[in-house]
Design a protein around this motif. Structure first.
Motif, PDB file in Angstrom:
ATOM      1  N   ASP A  78      -5.407 -15.983  38.971  1.00 51.06           N
ATOM      2  CA  ASP A  78      -6.238 -15.651  37.821  1.00 51.06           C
ATOM      3  C   ASP A  78      -7.666 -15.451  38.301  1.00 51.06           C
ATOM      4  OD1 ASP A  78      -4.269 -15.898  35.719  1.00 51.06           O
ATOM      5  OD2 ASP A  78      -4.370 -18.069  36.031  1.00 51.06           O
ATOM      6  N   THR A  93      -7.742 -26.660  48.161  1.00 48.09           N
ATOM      7  CA  THR A  93      -6.296 -26.495  48.309  1.00 48.09           C
ATOM      8  C   THR A  93      -5.630 -27.860  48.226  1.00 48.09           C
ATOM      9  OG1 THR A  93      -6.707 -24.623  49.800  1.00 48.09           O
ATOM     10  CG2 THR A  93      -4.490 -25.590  49.832  1.00 48.09           C
ATOM     11  N   ARG A 106      -1.781 -25.507  44.938  1.00 49.07           N
ATOM     12  CA  ARG A 106      -2.761 -25.122  43.928  1.00 49.07           C
ATOM     13  C   ARG A 106      -4.061 -24.858  44.650  1.00 49.07           C
ATOM     14  NH1 ARG A 106      -1.438 -23.213  39.110  1.00 49.07           N
ATOM     15  NH2 ARG A 106       0.431 -24.320  38.528  1.00 49.07           N
ATOM     16  N   GLN A 107      -4.651 -23.704  44.391  1.00 50.30           N
ATOM     17  CA  GLN A 107      -5.912 -23.363  45.041  1.00 50.30           C
ATOM     18  C   GLN A 107      -6.905 -22.878  44.003  1.00 50.30           C
ATOM     19  OE1 GLN A 107      -4.049 -20.786  48.366  1.00 50.30           O
ATOM     20  NE2 GLN A 107      -5.740 -21.903  49.343  1.00 50.30           N
ATOM     21  N   THR A 108      -8.163 -23.282  44.192  1.00 51.29           N
ATOM     22  CA  THR A 108      -9.232 -22.781  43.343  1.00 51.29           C
ATOM     23  C   THR A 108     -10.386 -22.317  44.221  1.00 51.29           C
ATOM     24  OG1 THR A 108     -10.231 -24.971  43.113  1.00 51.29           O
ATOM     25  CG2 THR A 108      -8.690 -24.277  41.369  1.00 51.29           C
ATOM     26  N   THR A 110     -14.415 -21.981  43.681  1.00 53.80           N
ATOM     27  CA  THR A 110     -15.491 -22.342  42.758  1.00 53.80           C
ATOM     28  C   THR A 110     -16.844 -22.000  43.360  1.00 53.80           C
ATOM     29  OG1 THR A 110     -15.577 -24.604  43.628  1.00 53.80           O
ATOM     30  CG2 THR A 110     -14.171 -24.234  41.700  1.00 53.80           C
ATOM     31  N   THR A 115     -15.348 -22.496  38.063  1.00 57.71           N
ATOM     32  CA  THR A 115     -14.134 -21.898  38.616  1.00 57.71           C
ATOM     33  C   THR A 115     -14.208 -20.374  38.536  1.00 57.71           C
ATOM     34  OG1 THR A 115     -12.821 -23.819  38.016  1.00 57.71           O
ATOM     35  CG2 THR A 115     -11.611 -21.790  38.449  1.00 57.71           C
ATOM     36  N   ALA A 118      -8.288 -19.084  40.226  1.00 58.43           N
ATOM     37  CA  ALA A 118      -7.285 -20.150  40.288  1.00 58.43           C
ATOM     38  C   ALA A 118      -5.960 -19.509  40.717  1.00 58.43           C
ATOM     39  CB  ALA A 118      -7.127 -20.826  38.933  1.00 58.43           C
TER      40      ALA A 118
END
Length: 146
Positions: A78, A93, A106-108, A110, A115, A118
């Motif tokens: 996203d 991560t 799960r990775q973001t 920022t 954020t 995602a």
């Protein structure tokens, strides 16, 4: 020469999460100075590589020594907000689901706590191009809790 996880180049572990700080360069942007969407895939890949290095595994060494390693099977991403040249971003991560021969990370991405991107990344572990159990110590490290 490869960098280890403590030399400042590979980020750091914070509990069960790996945190990697990067700067946005001109080469990461499109004609308008906004980060090109494909550049985020490289940033996320670096995060996945560095979490492995932080738990004492190296993609290159695994492949050279044992002809094994991870491949991305599926990614959901996203794009929430854009980054621009010279921004400092953080790629975080963490393992969400660890099985014998696969995992979901799960990775973001920022910027200053906001954020930008995602992603959920399903990776399969392969040996000689076929699904295989990941090393027990790798699985244990990915499963550990704070």
């Amino acid at each position: 020469m490869t960098a280890d996880a403590t030399d400042g180049l590979g980020g750091r572990m914070e509990g069960v999460r790996h945190v990697l700080t990067l700067r946005i360069y001109y080469e990461d942007t499109d004609f308008s100075g906004v980060v090109y969407h494909g550049s985020y895939l490289r940033f996320l890949d670096r995060g996945r590589t560095e979490i492995l290095r932080a738990i004492d595994f190296d993609h290159h060494e695994l492949y050279q020594a044992r002809r094994e390693g991870f491949v991305v099977r599926r990614m959901t991403i996203d794009y929430i907000r854009p980054a621009v040249m010279d921004d400092i971003i953080t790629v975080t991560t963490a393992a969400e689901d660890v099985k014998a021969a696969s995992l979901v990370l799960r990775q973001t991405v920022t910027r200053g706590g906001e954020t930008l991107v995602a992603a959920a990344v399903q990776c399969a572990y392969l040996r000689d191009g076929r699904p295989a159990r990941m090393p027990a110590r790798m699985r244990e490290q990915m499963l550990r809790t704070e």
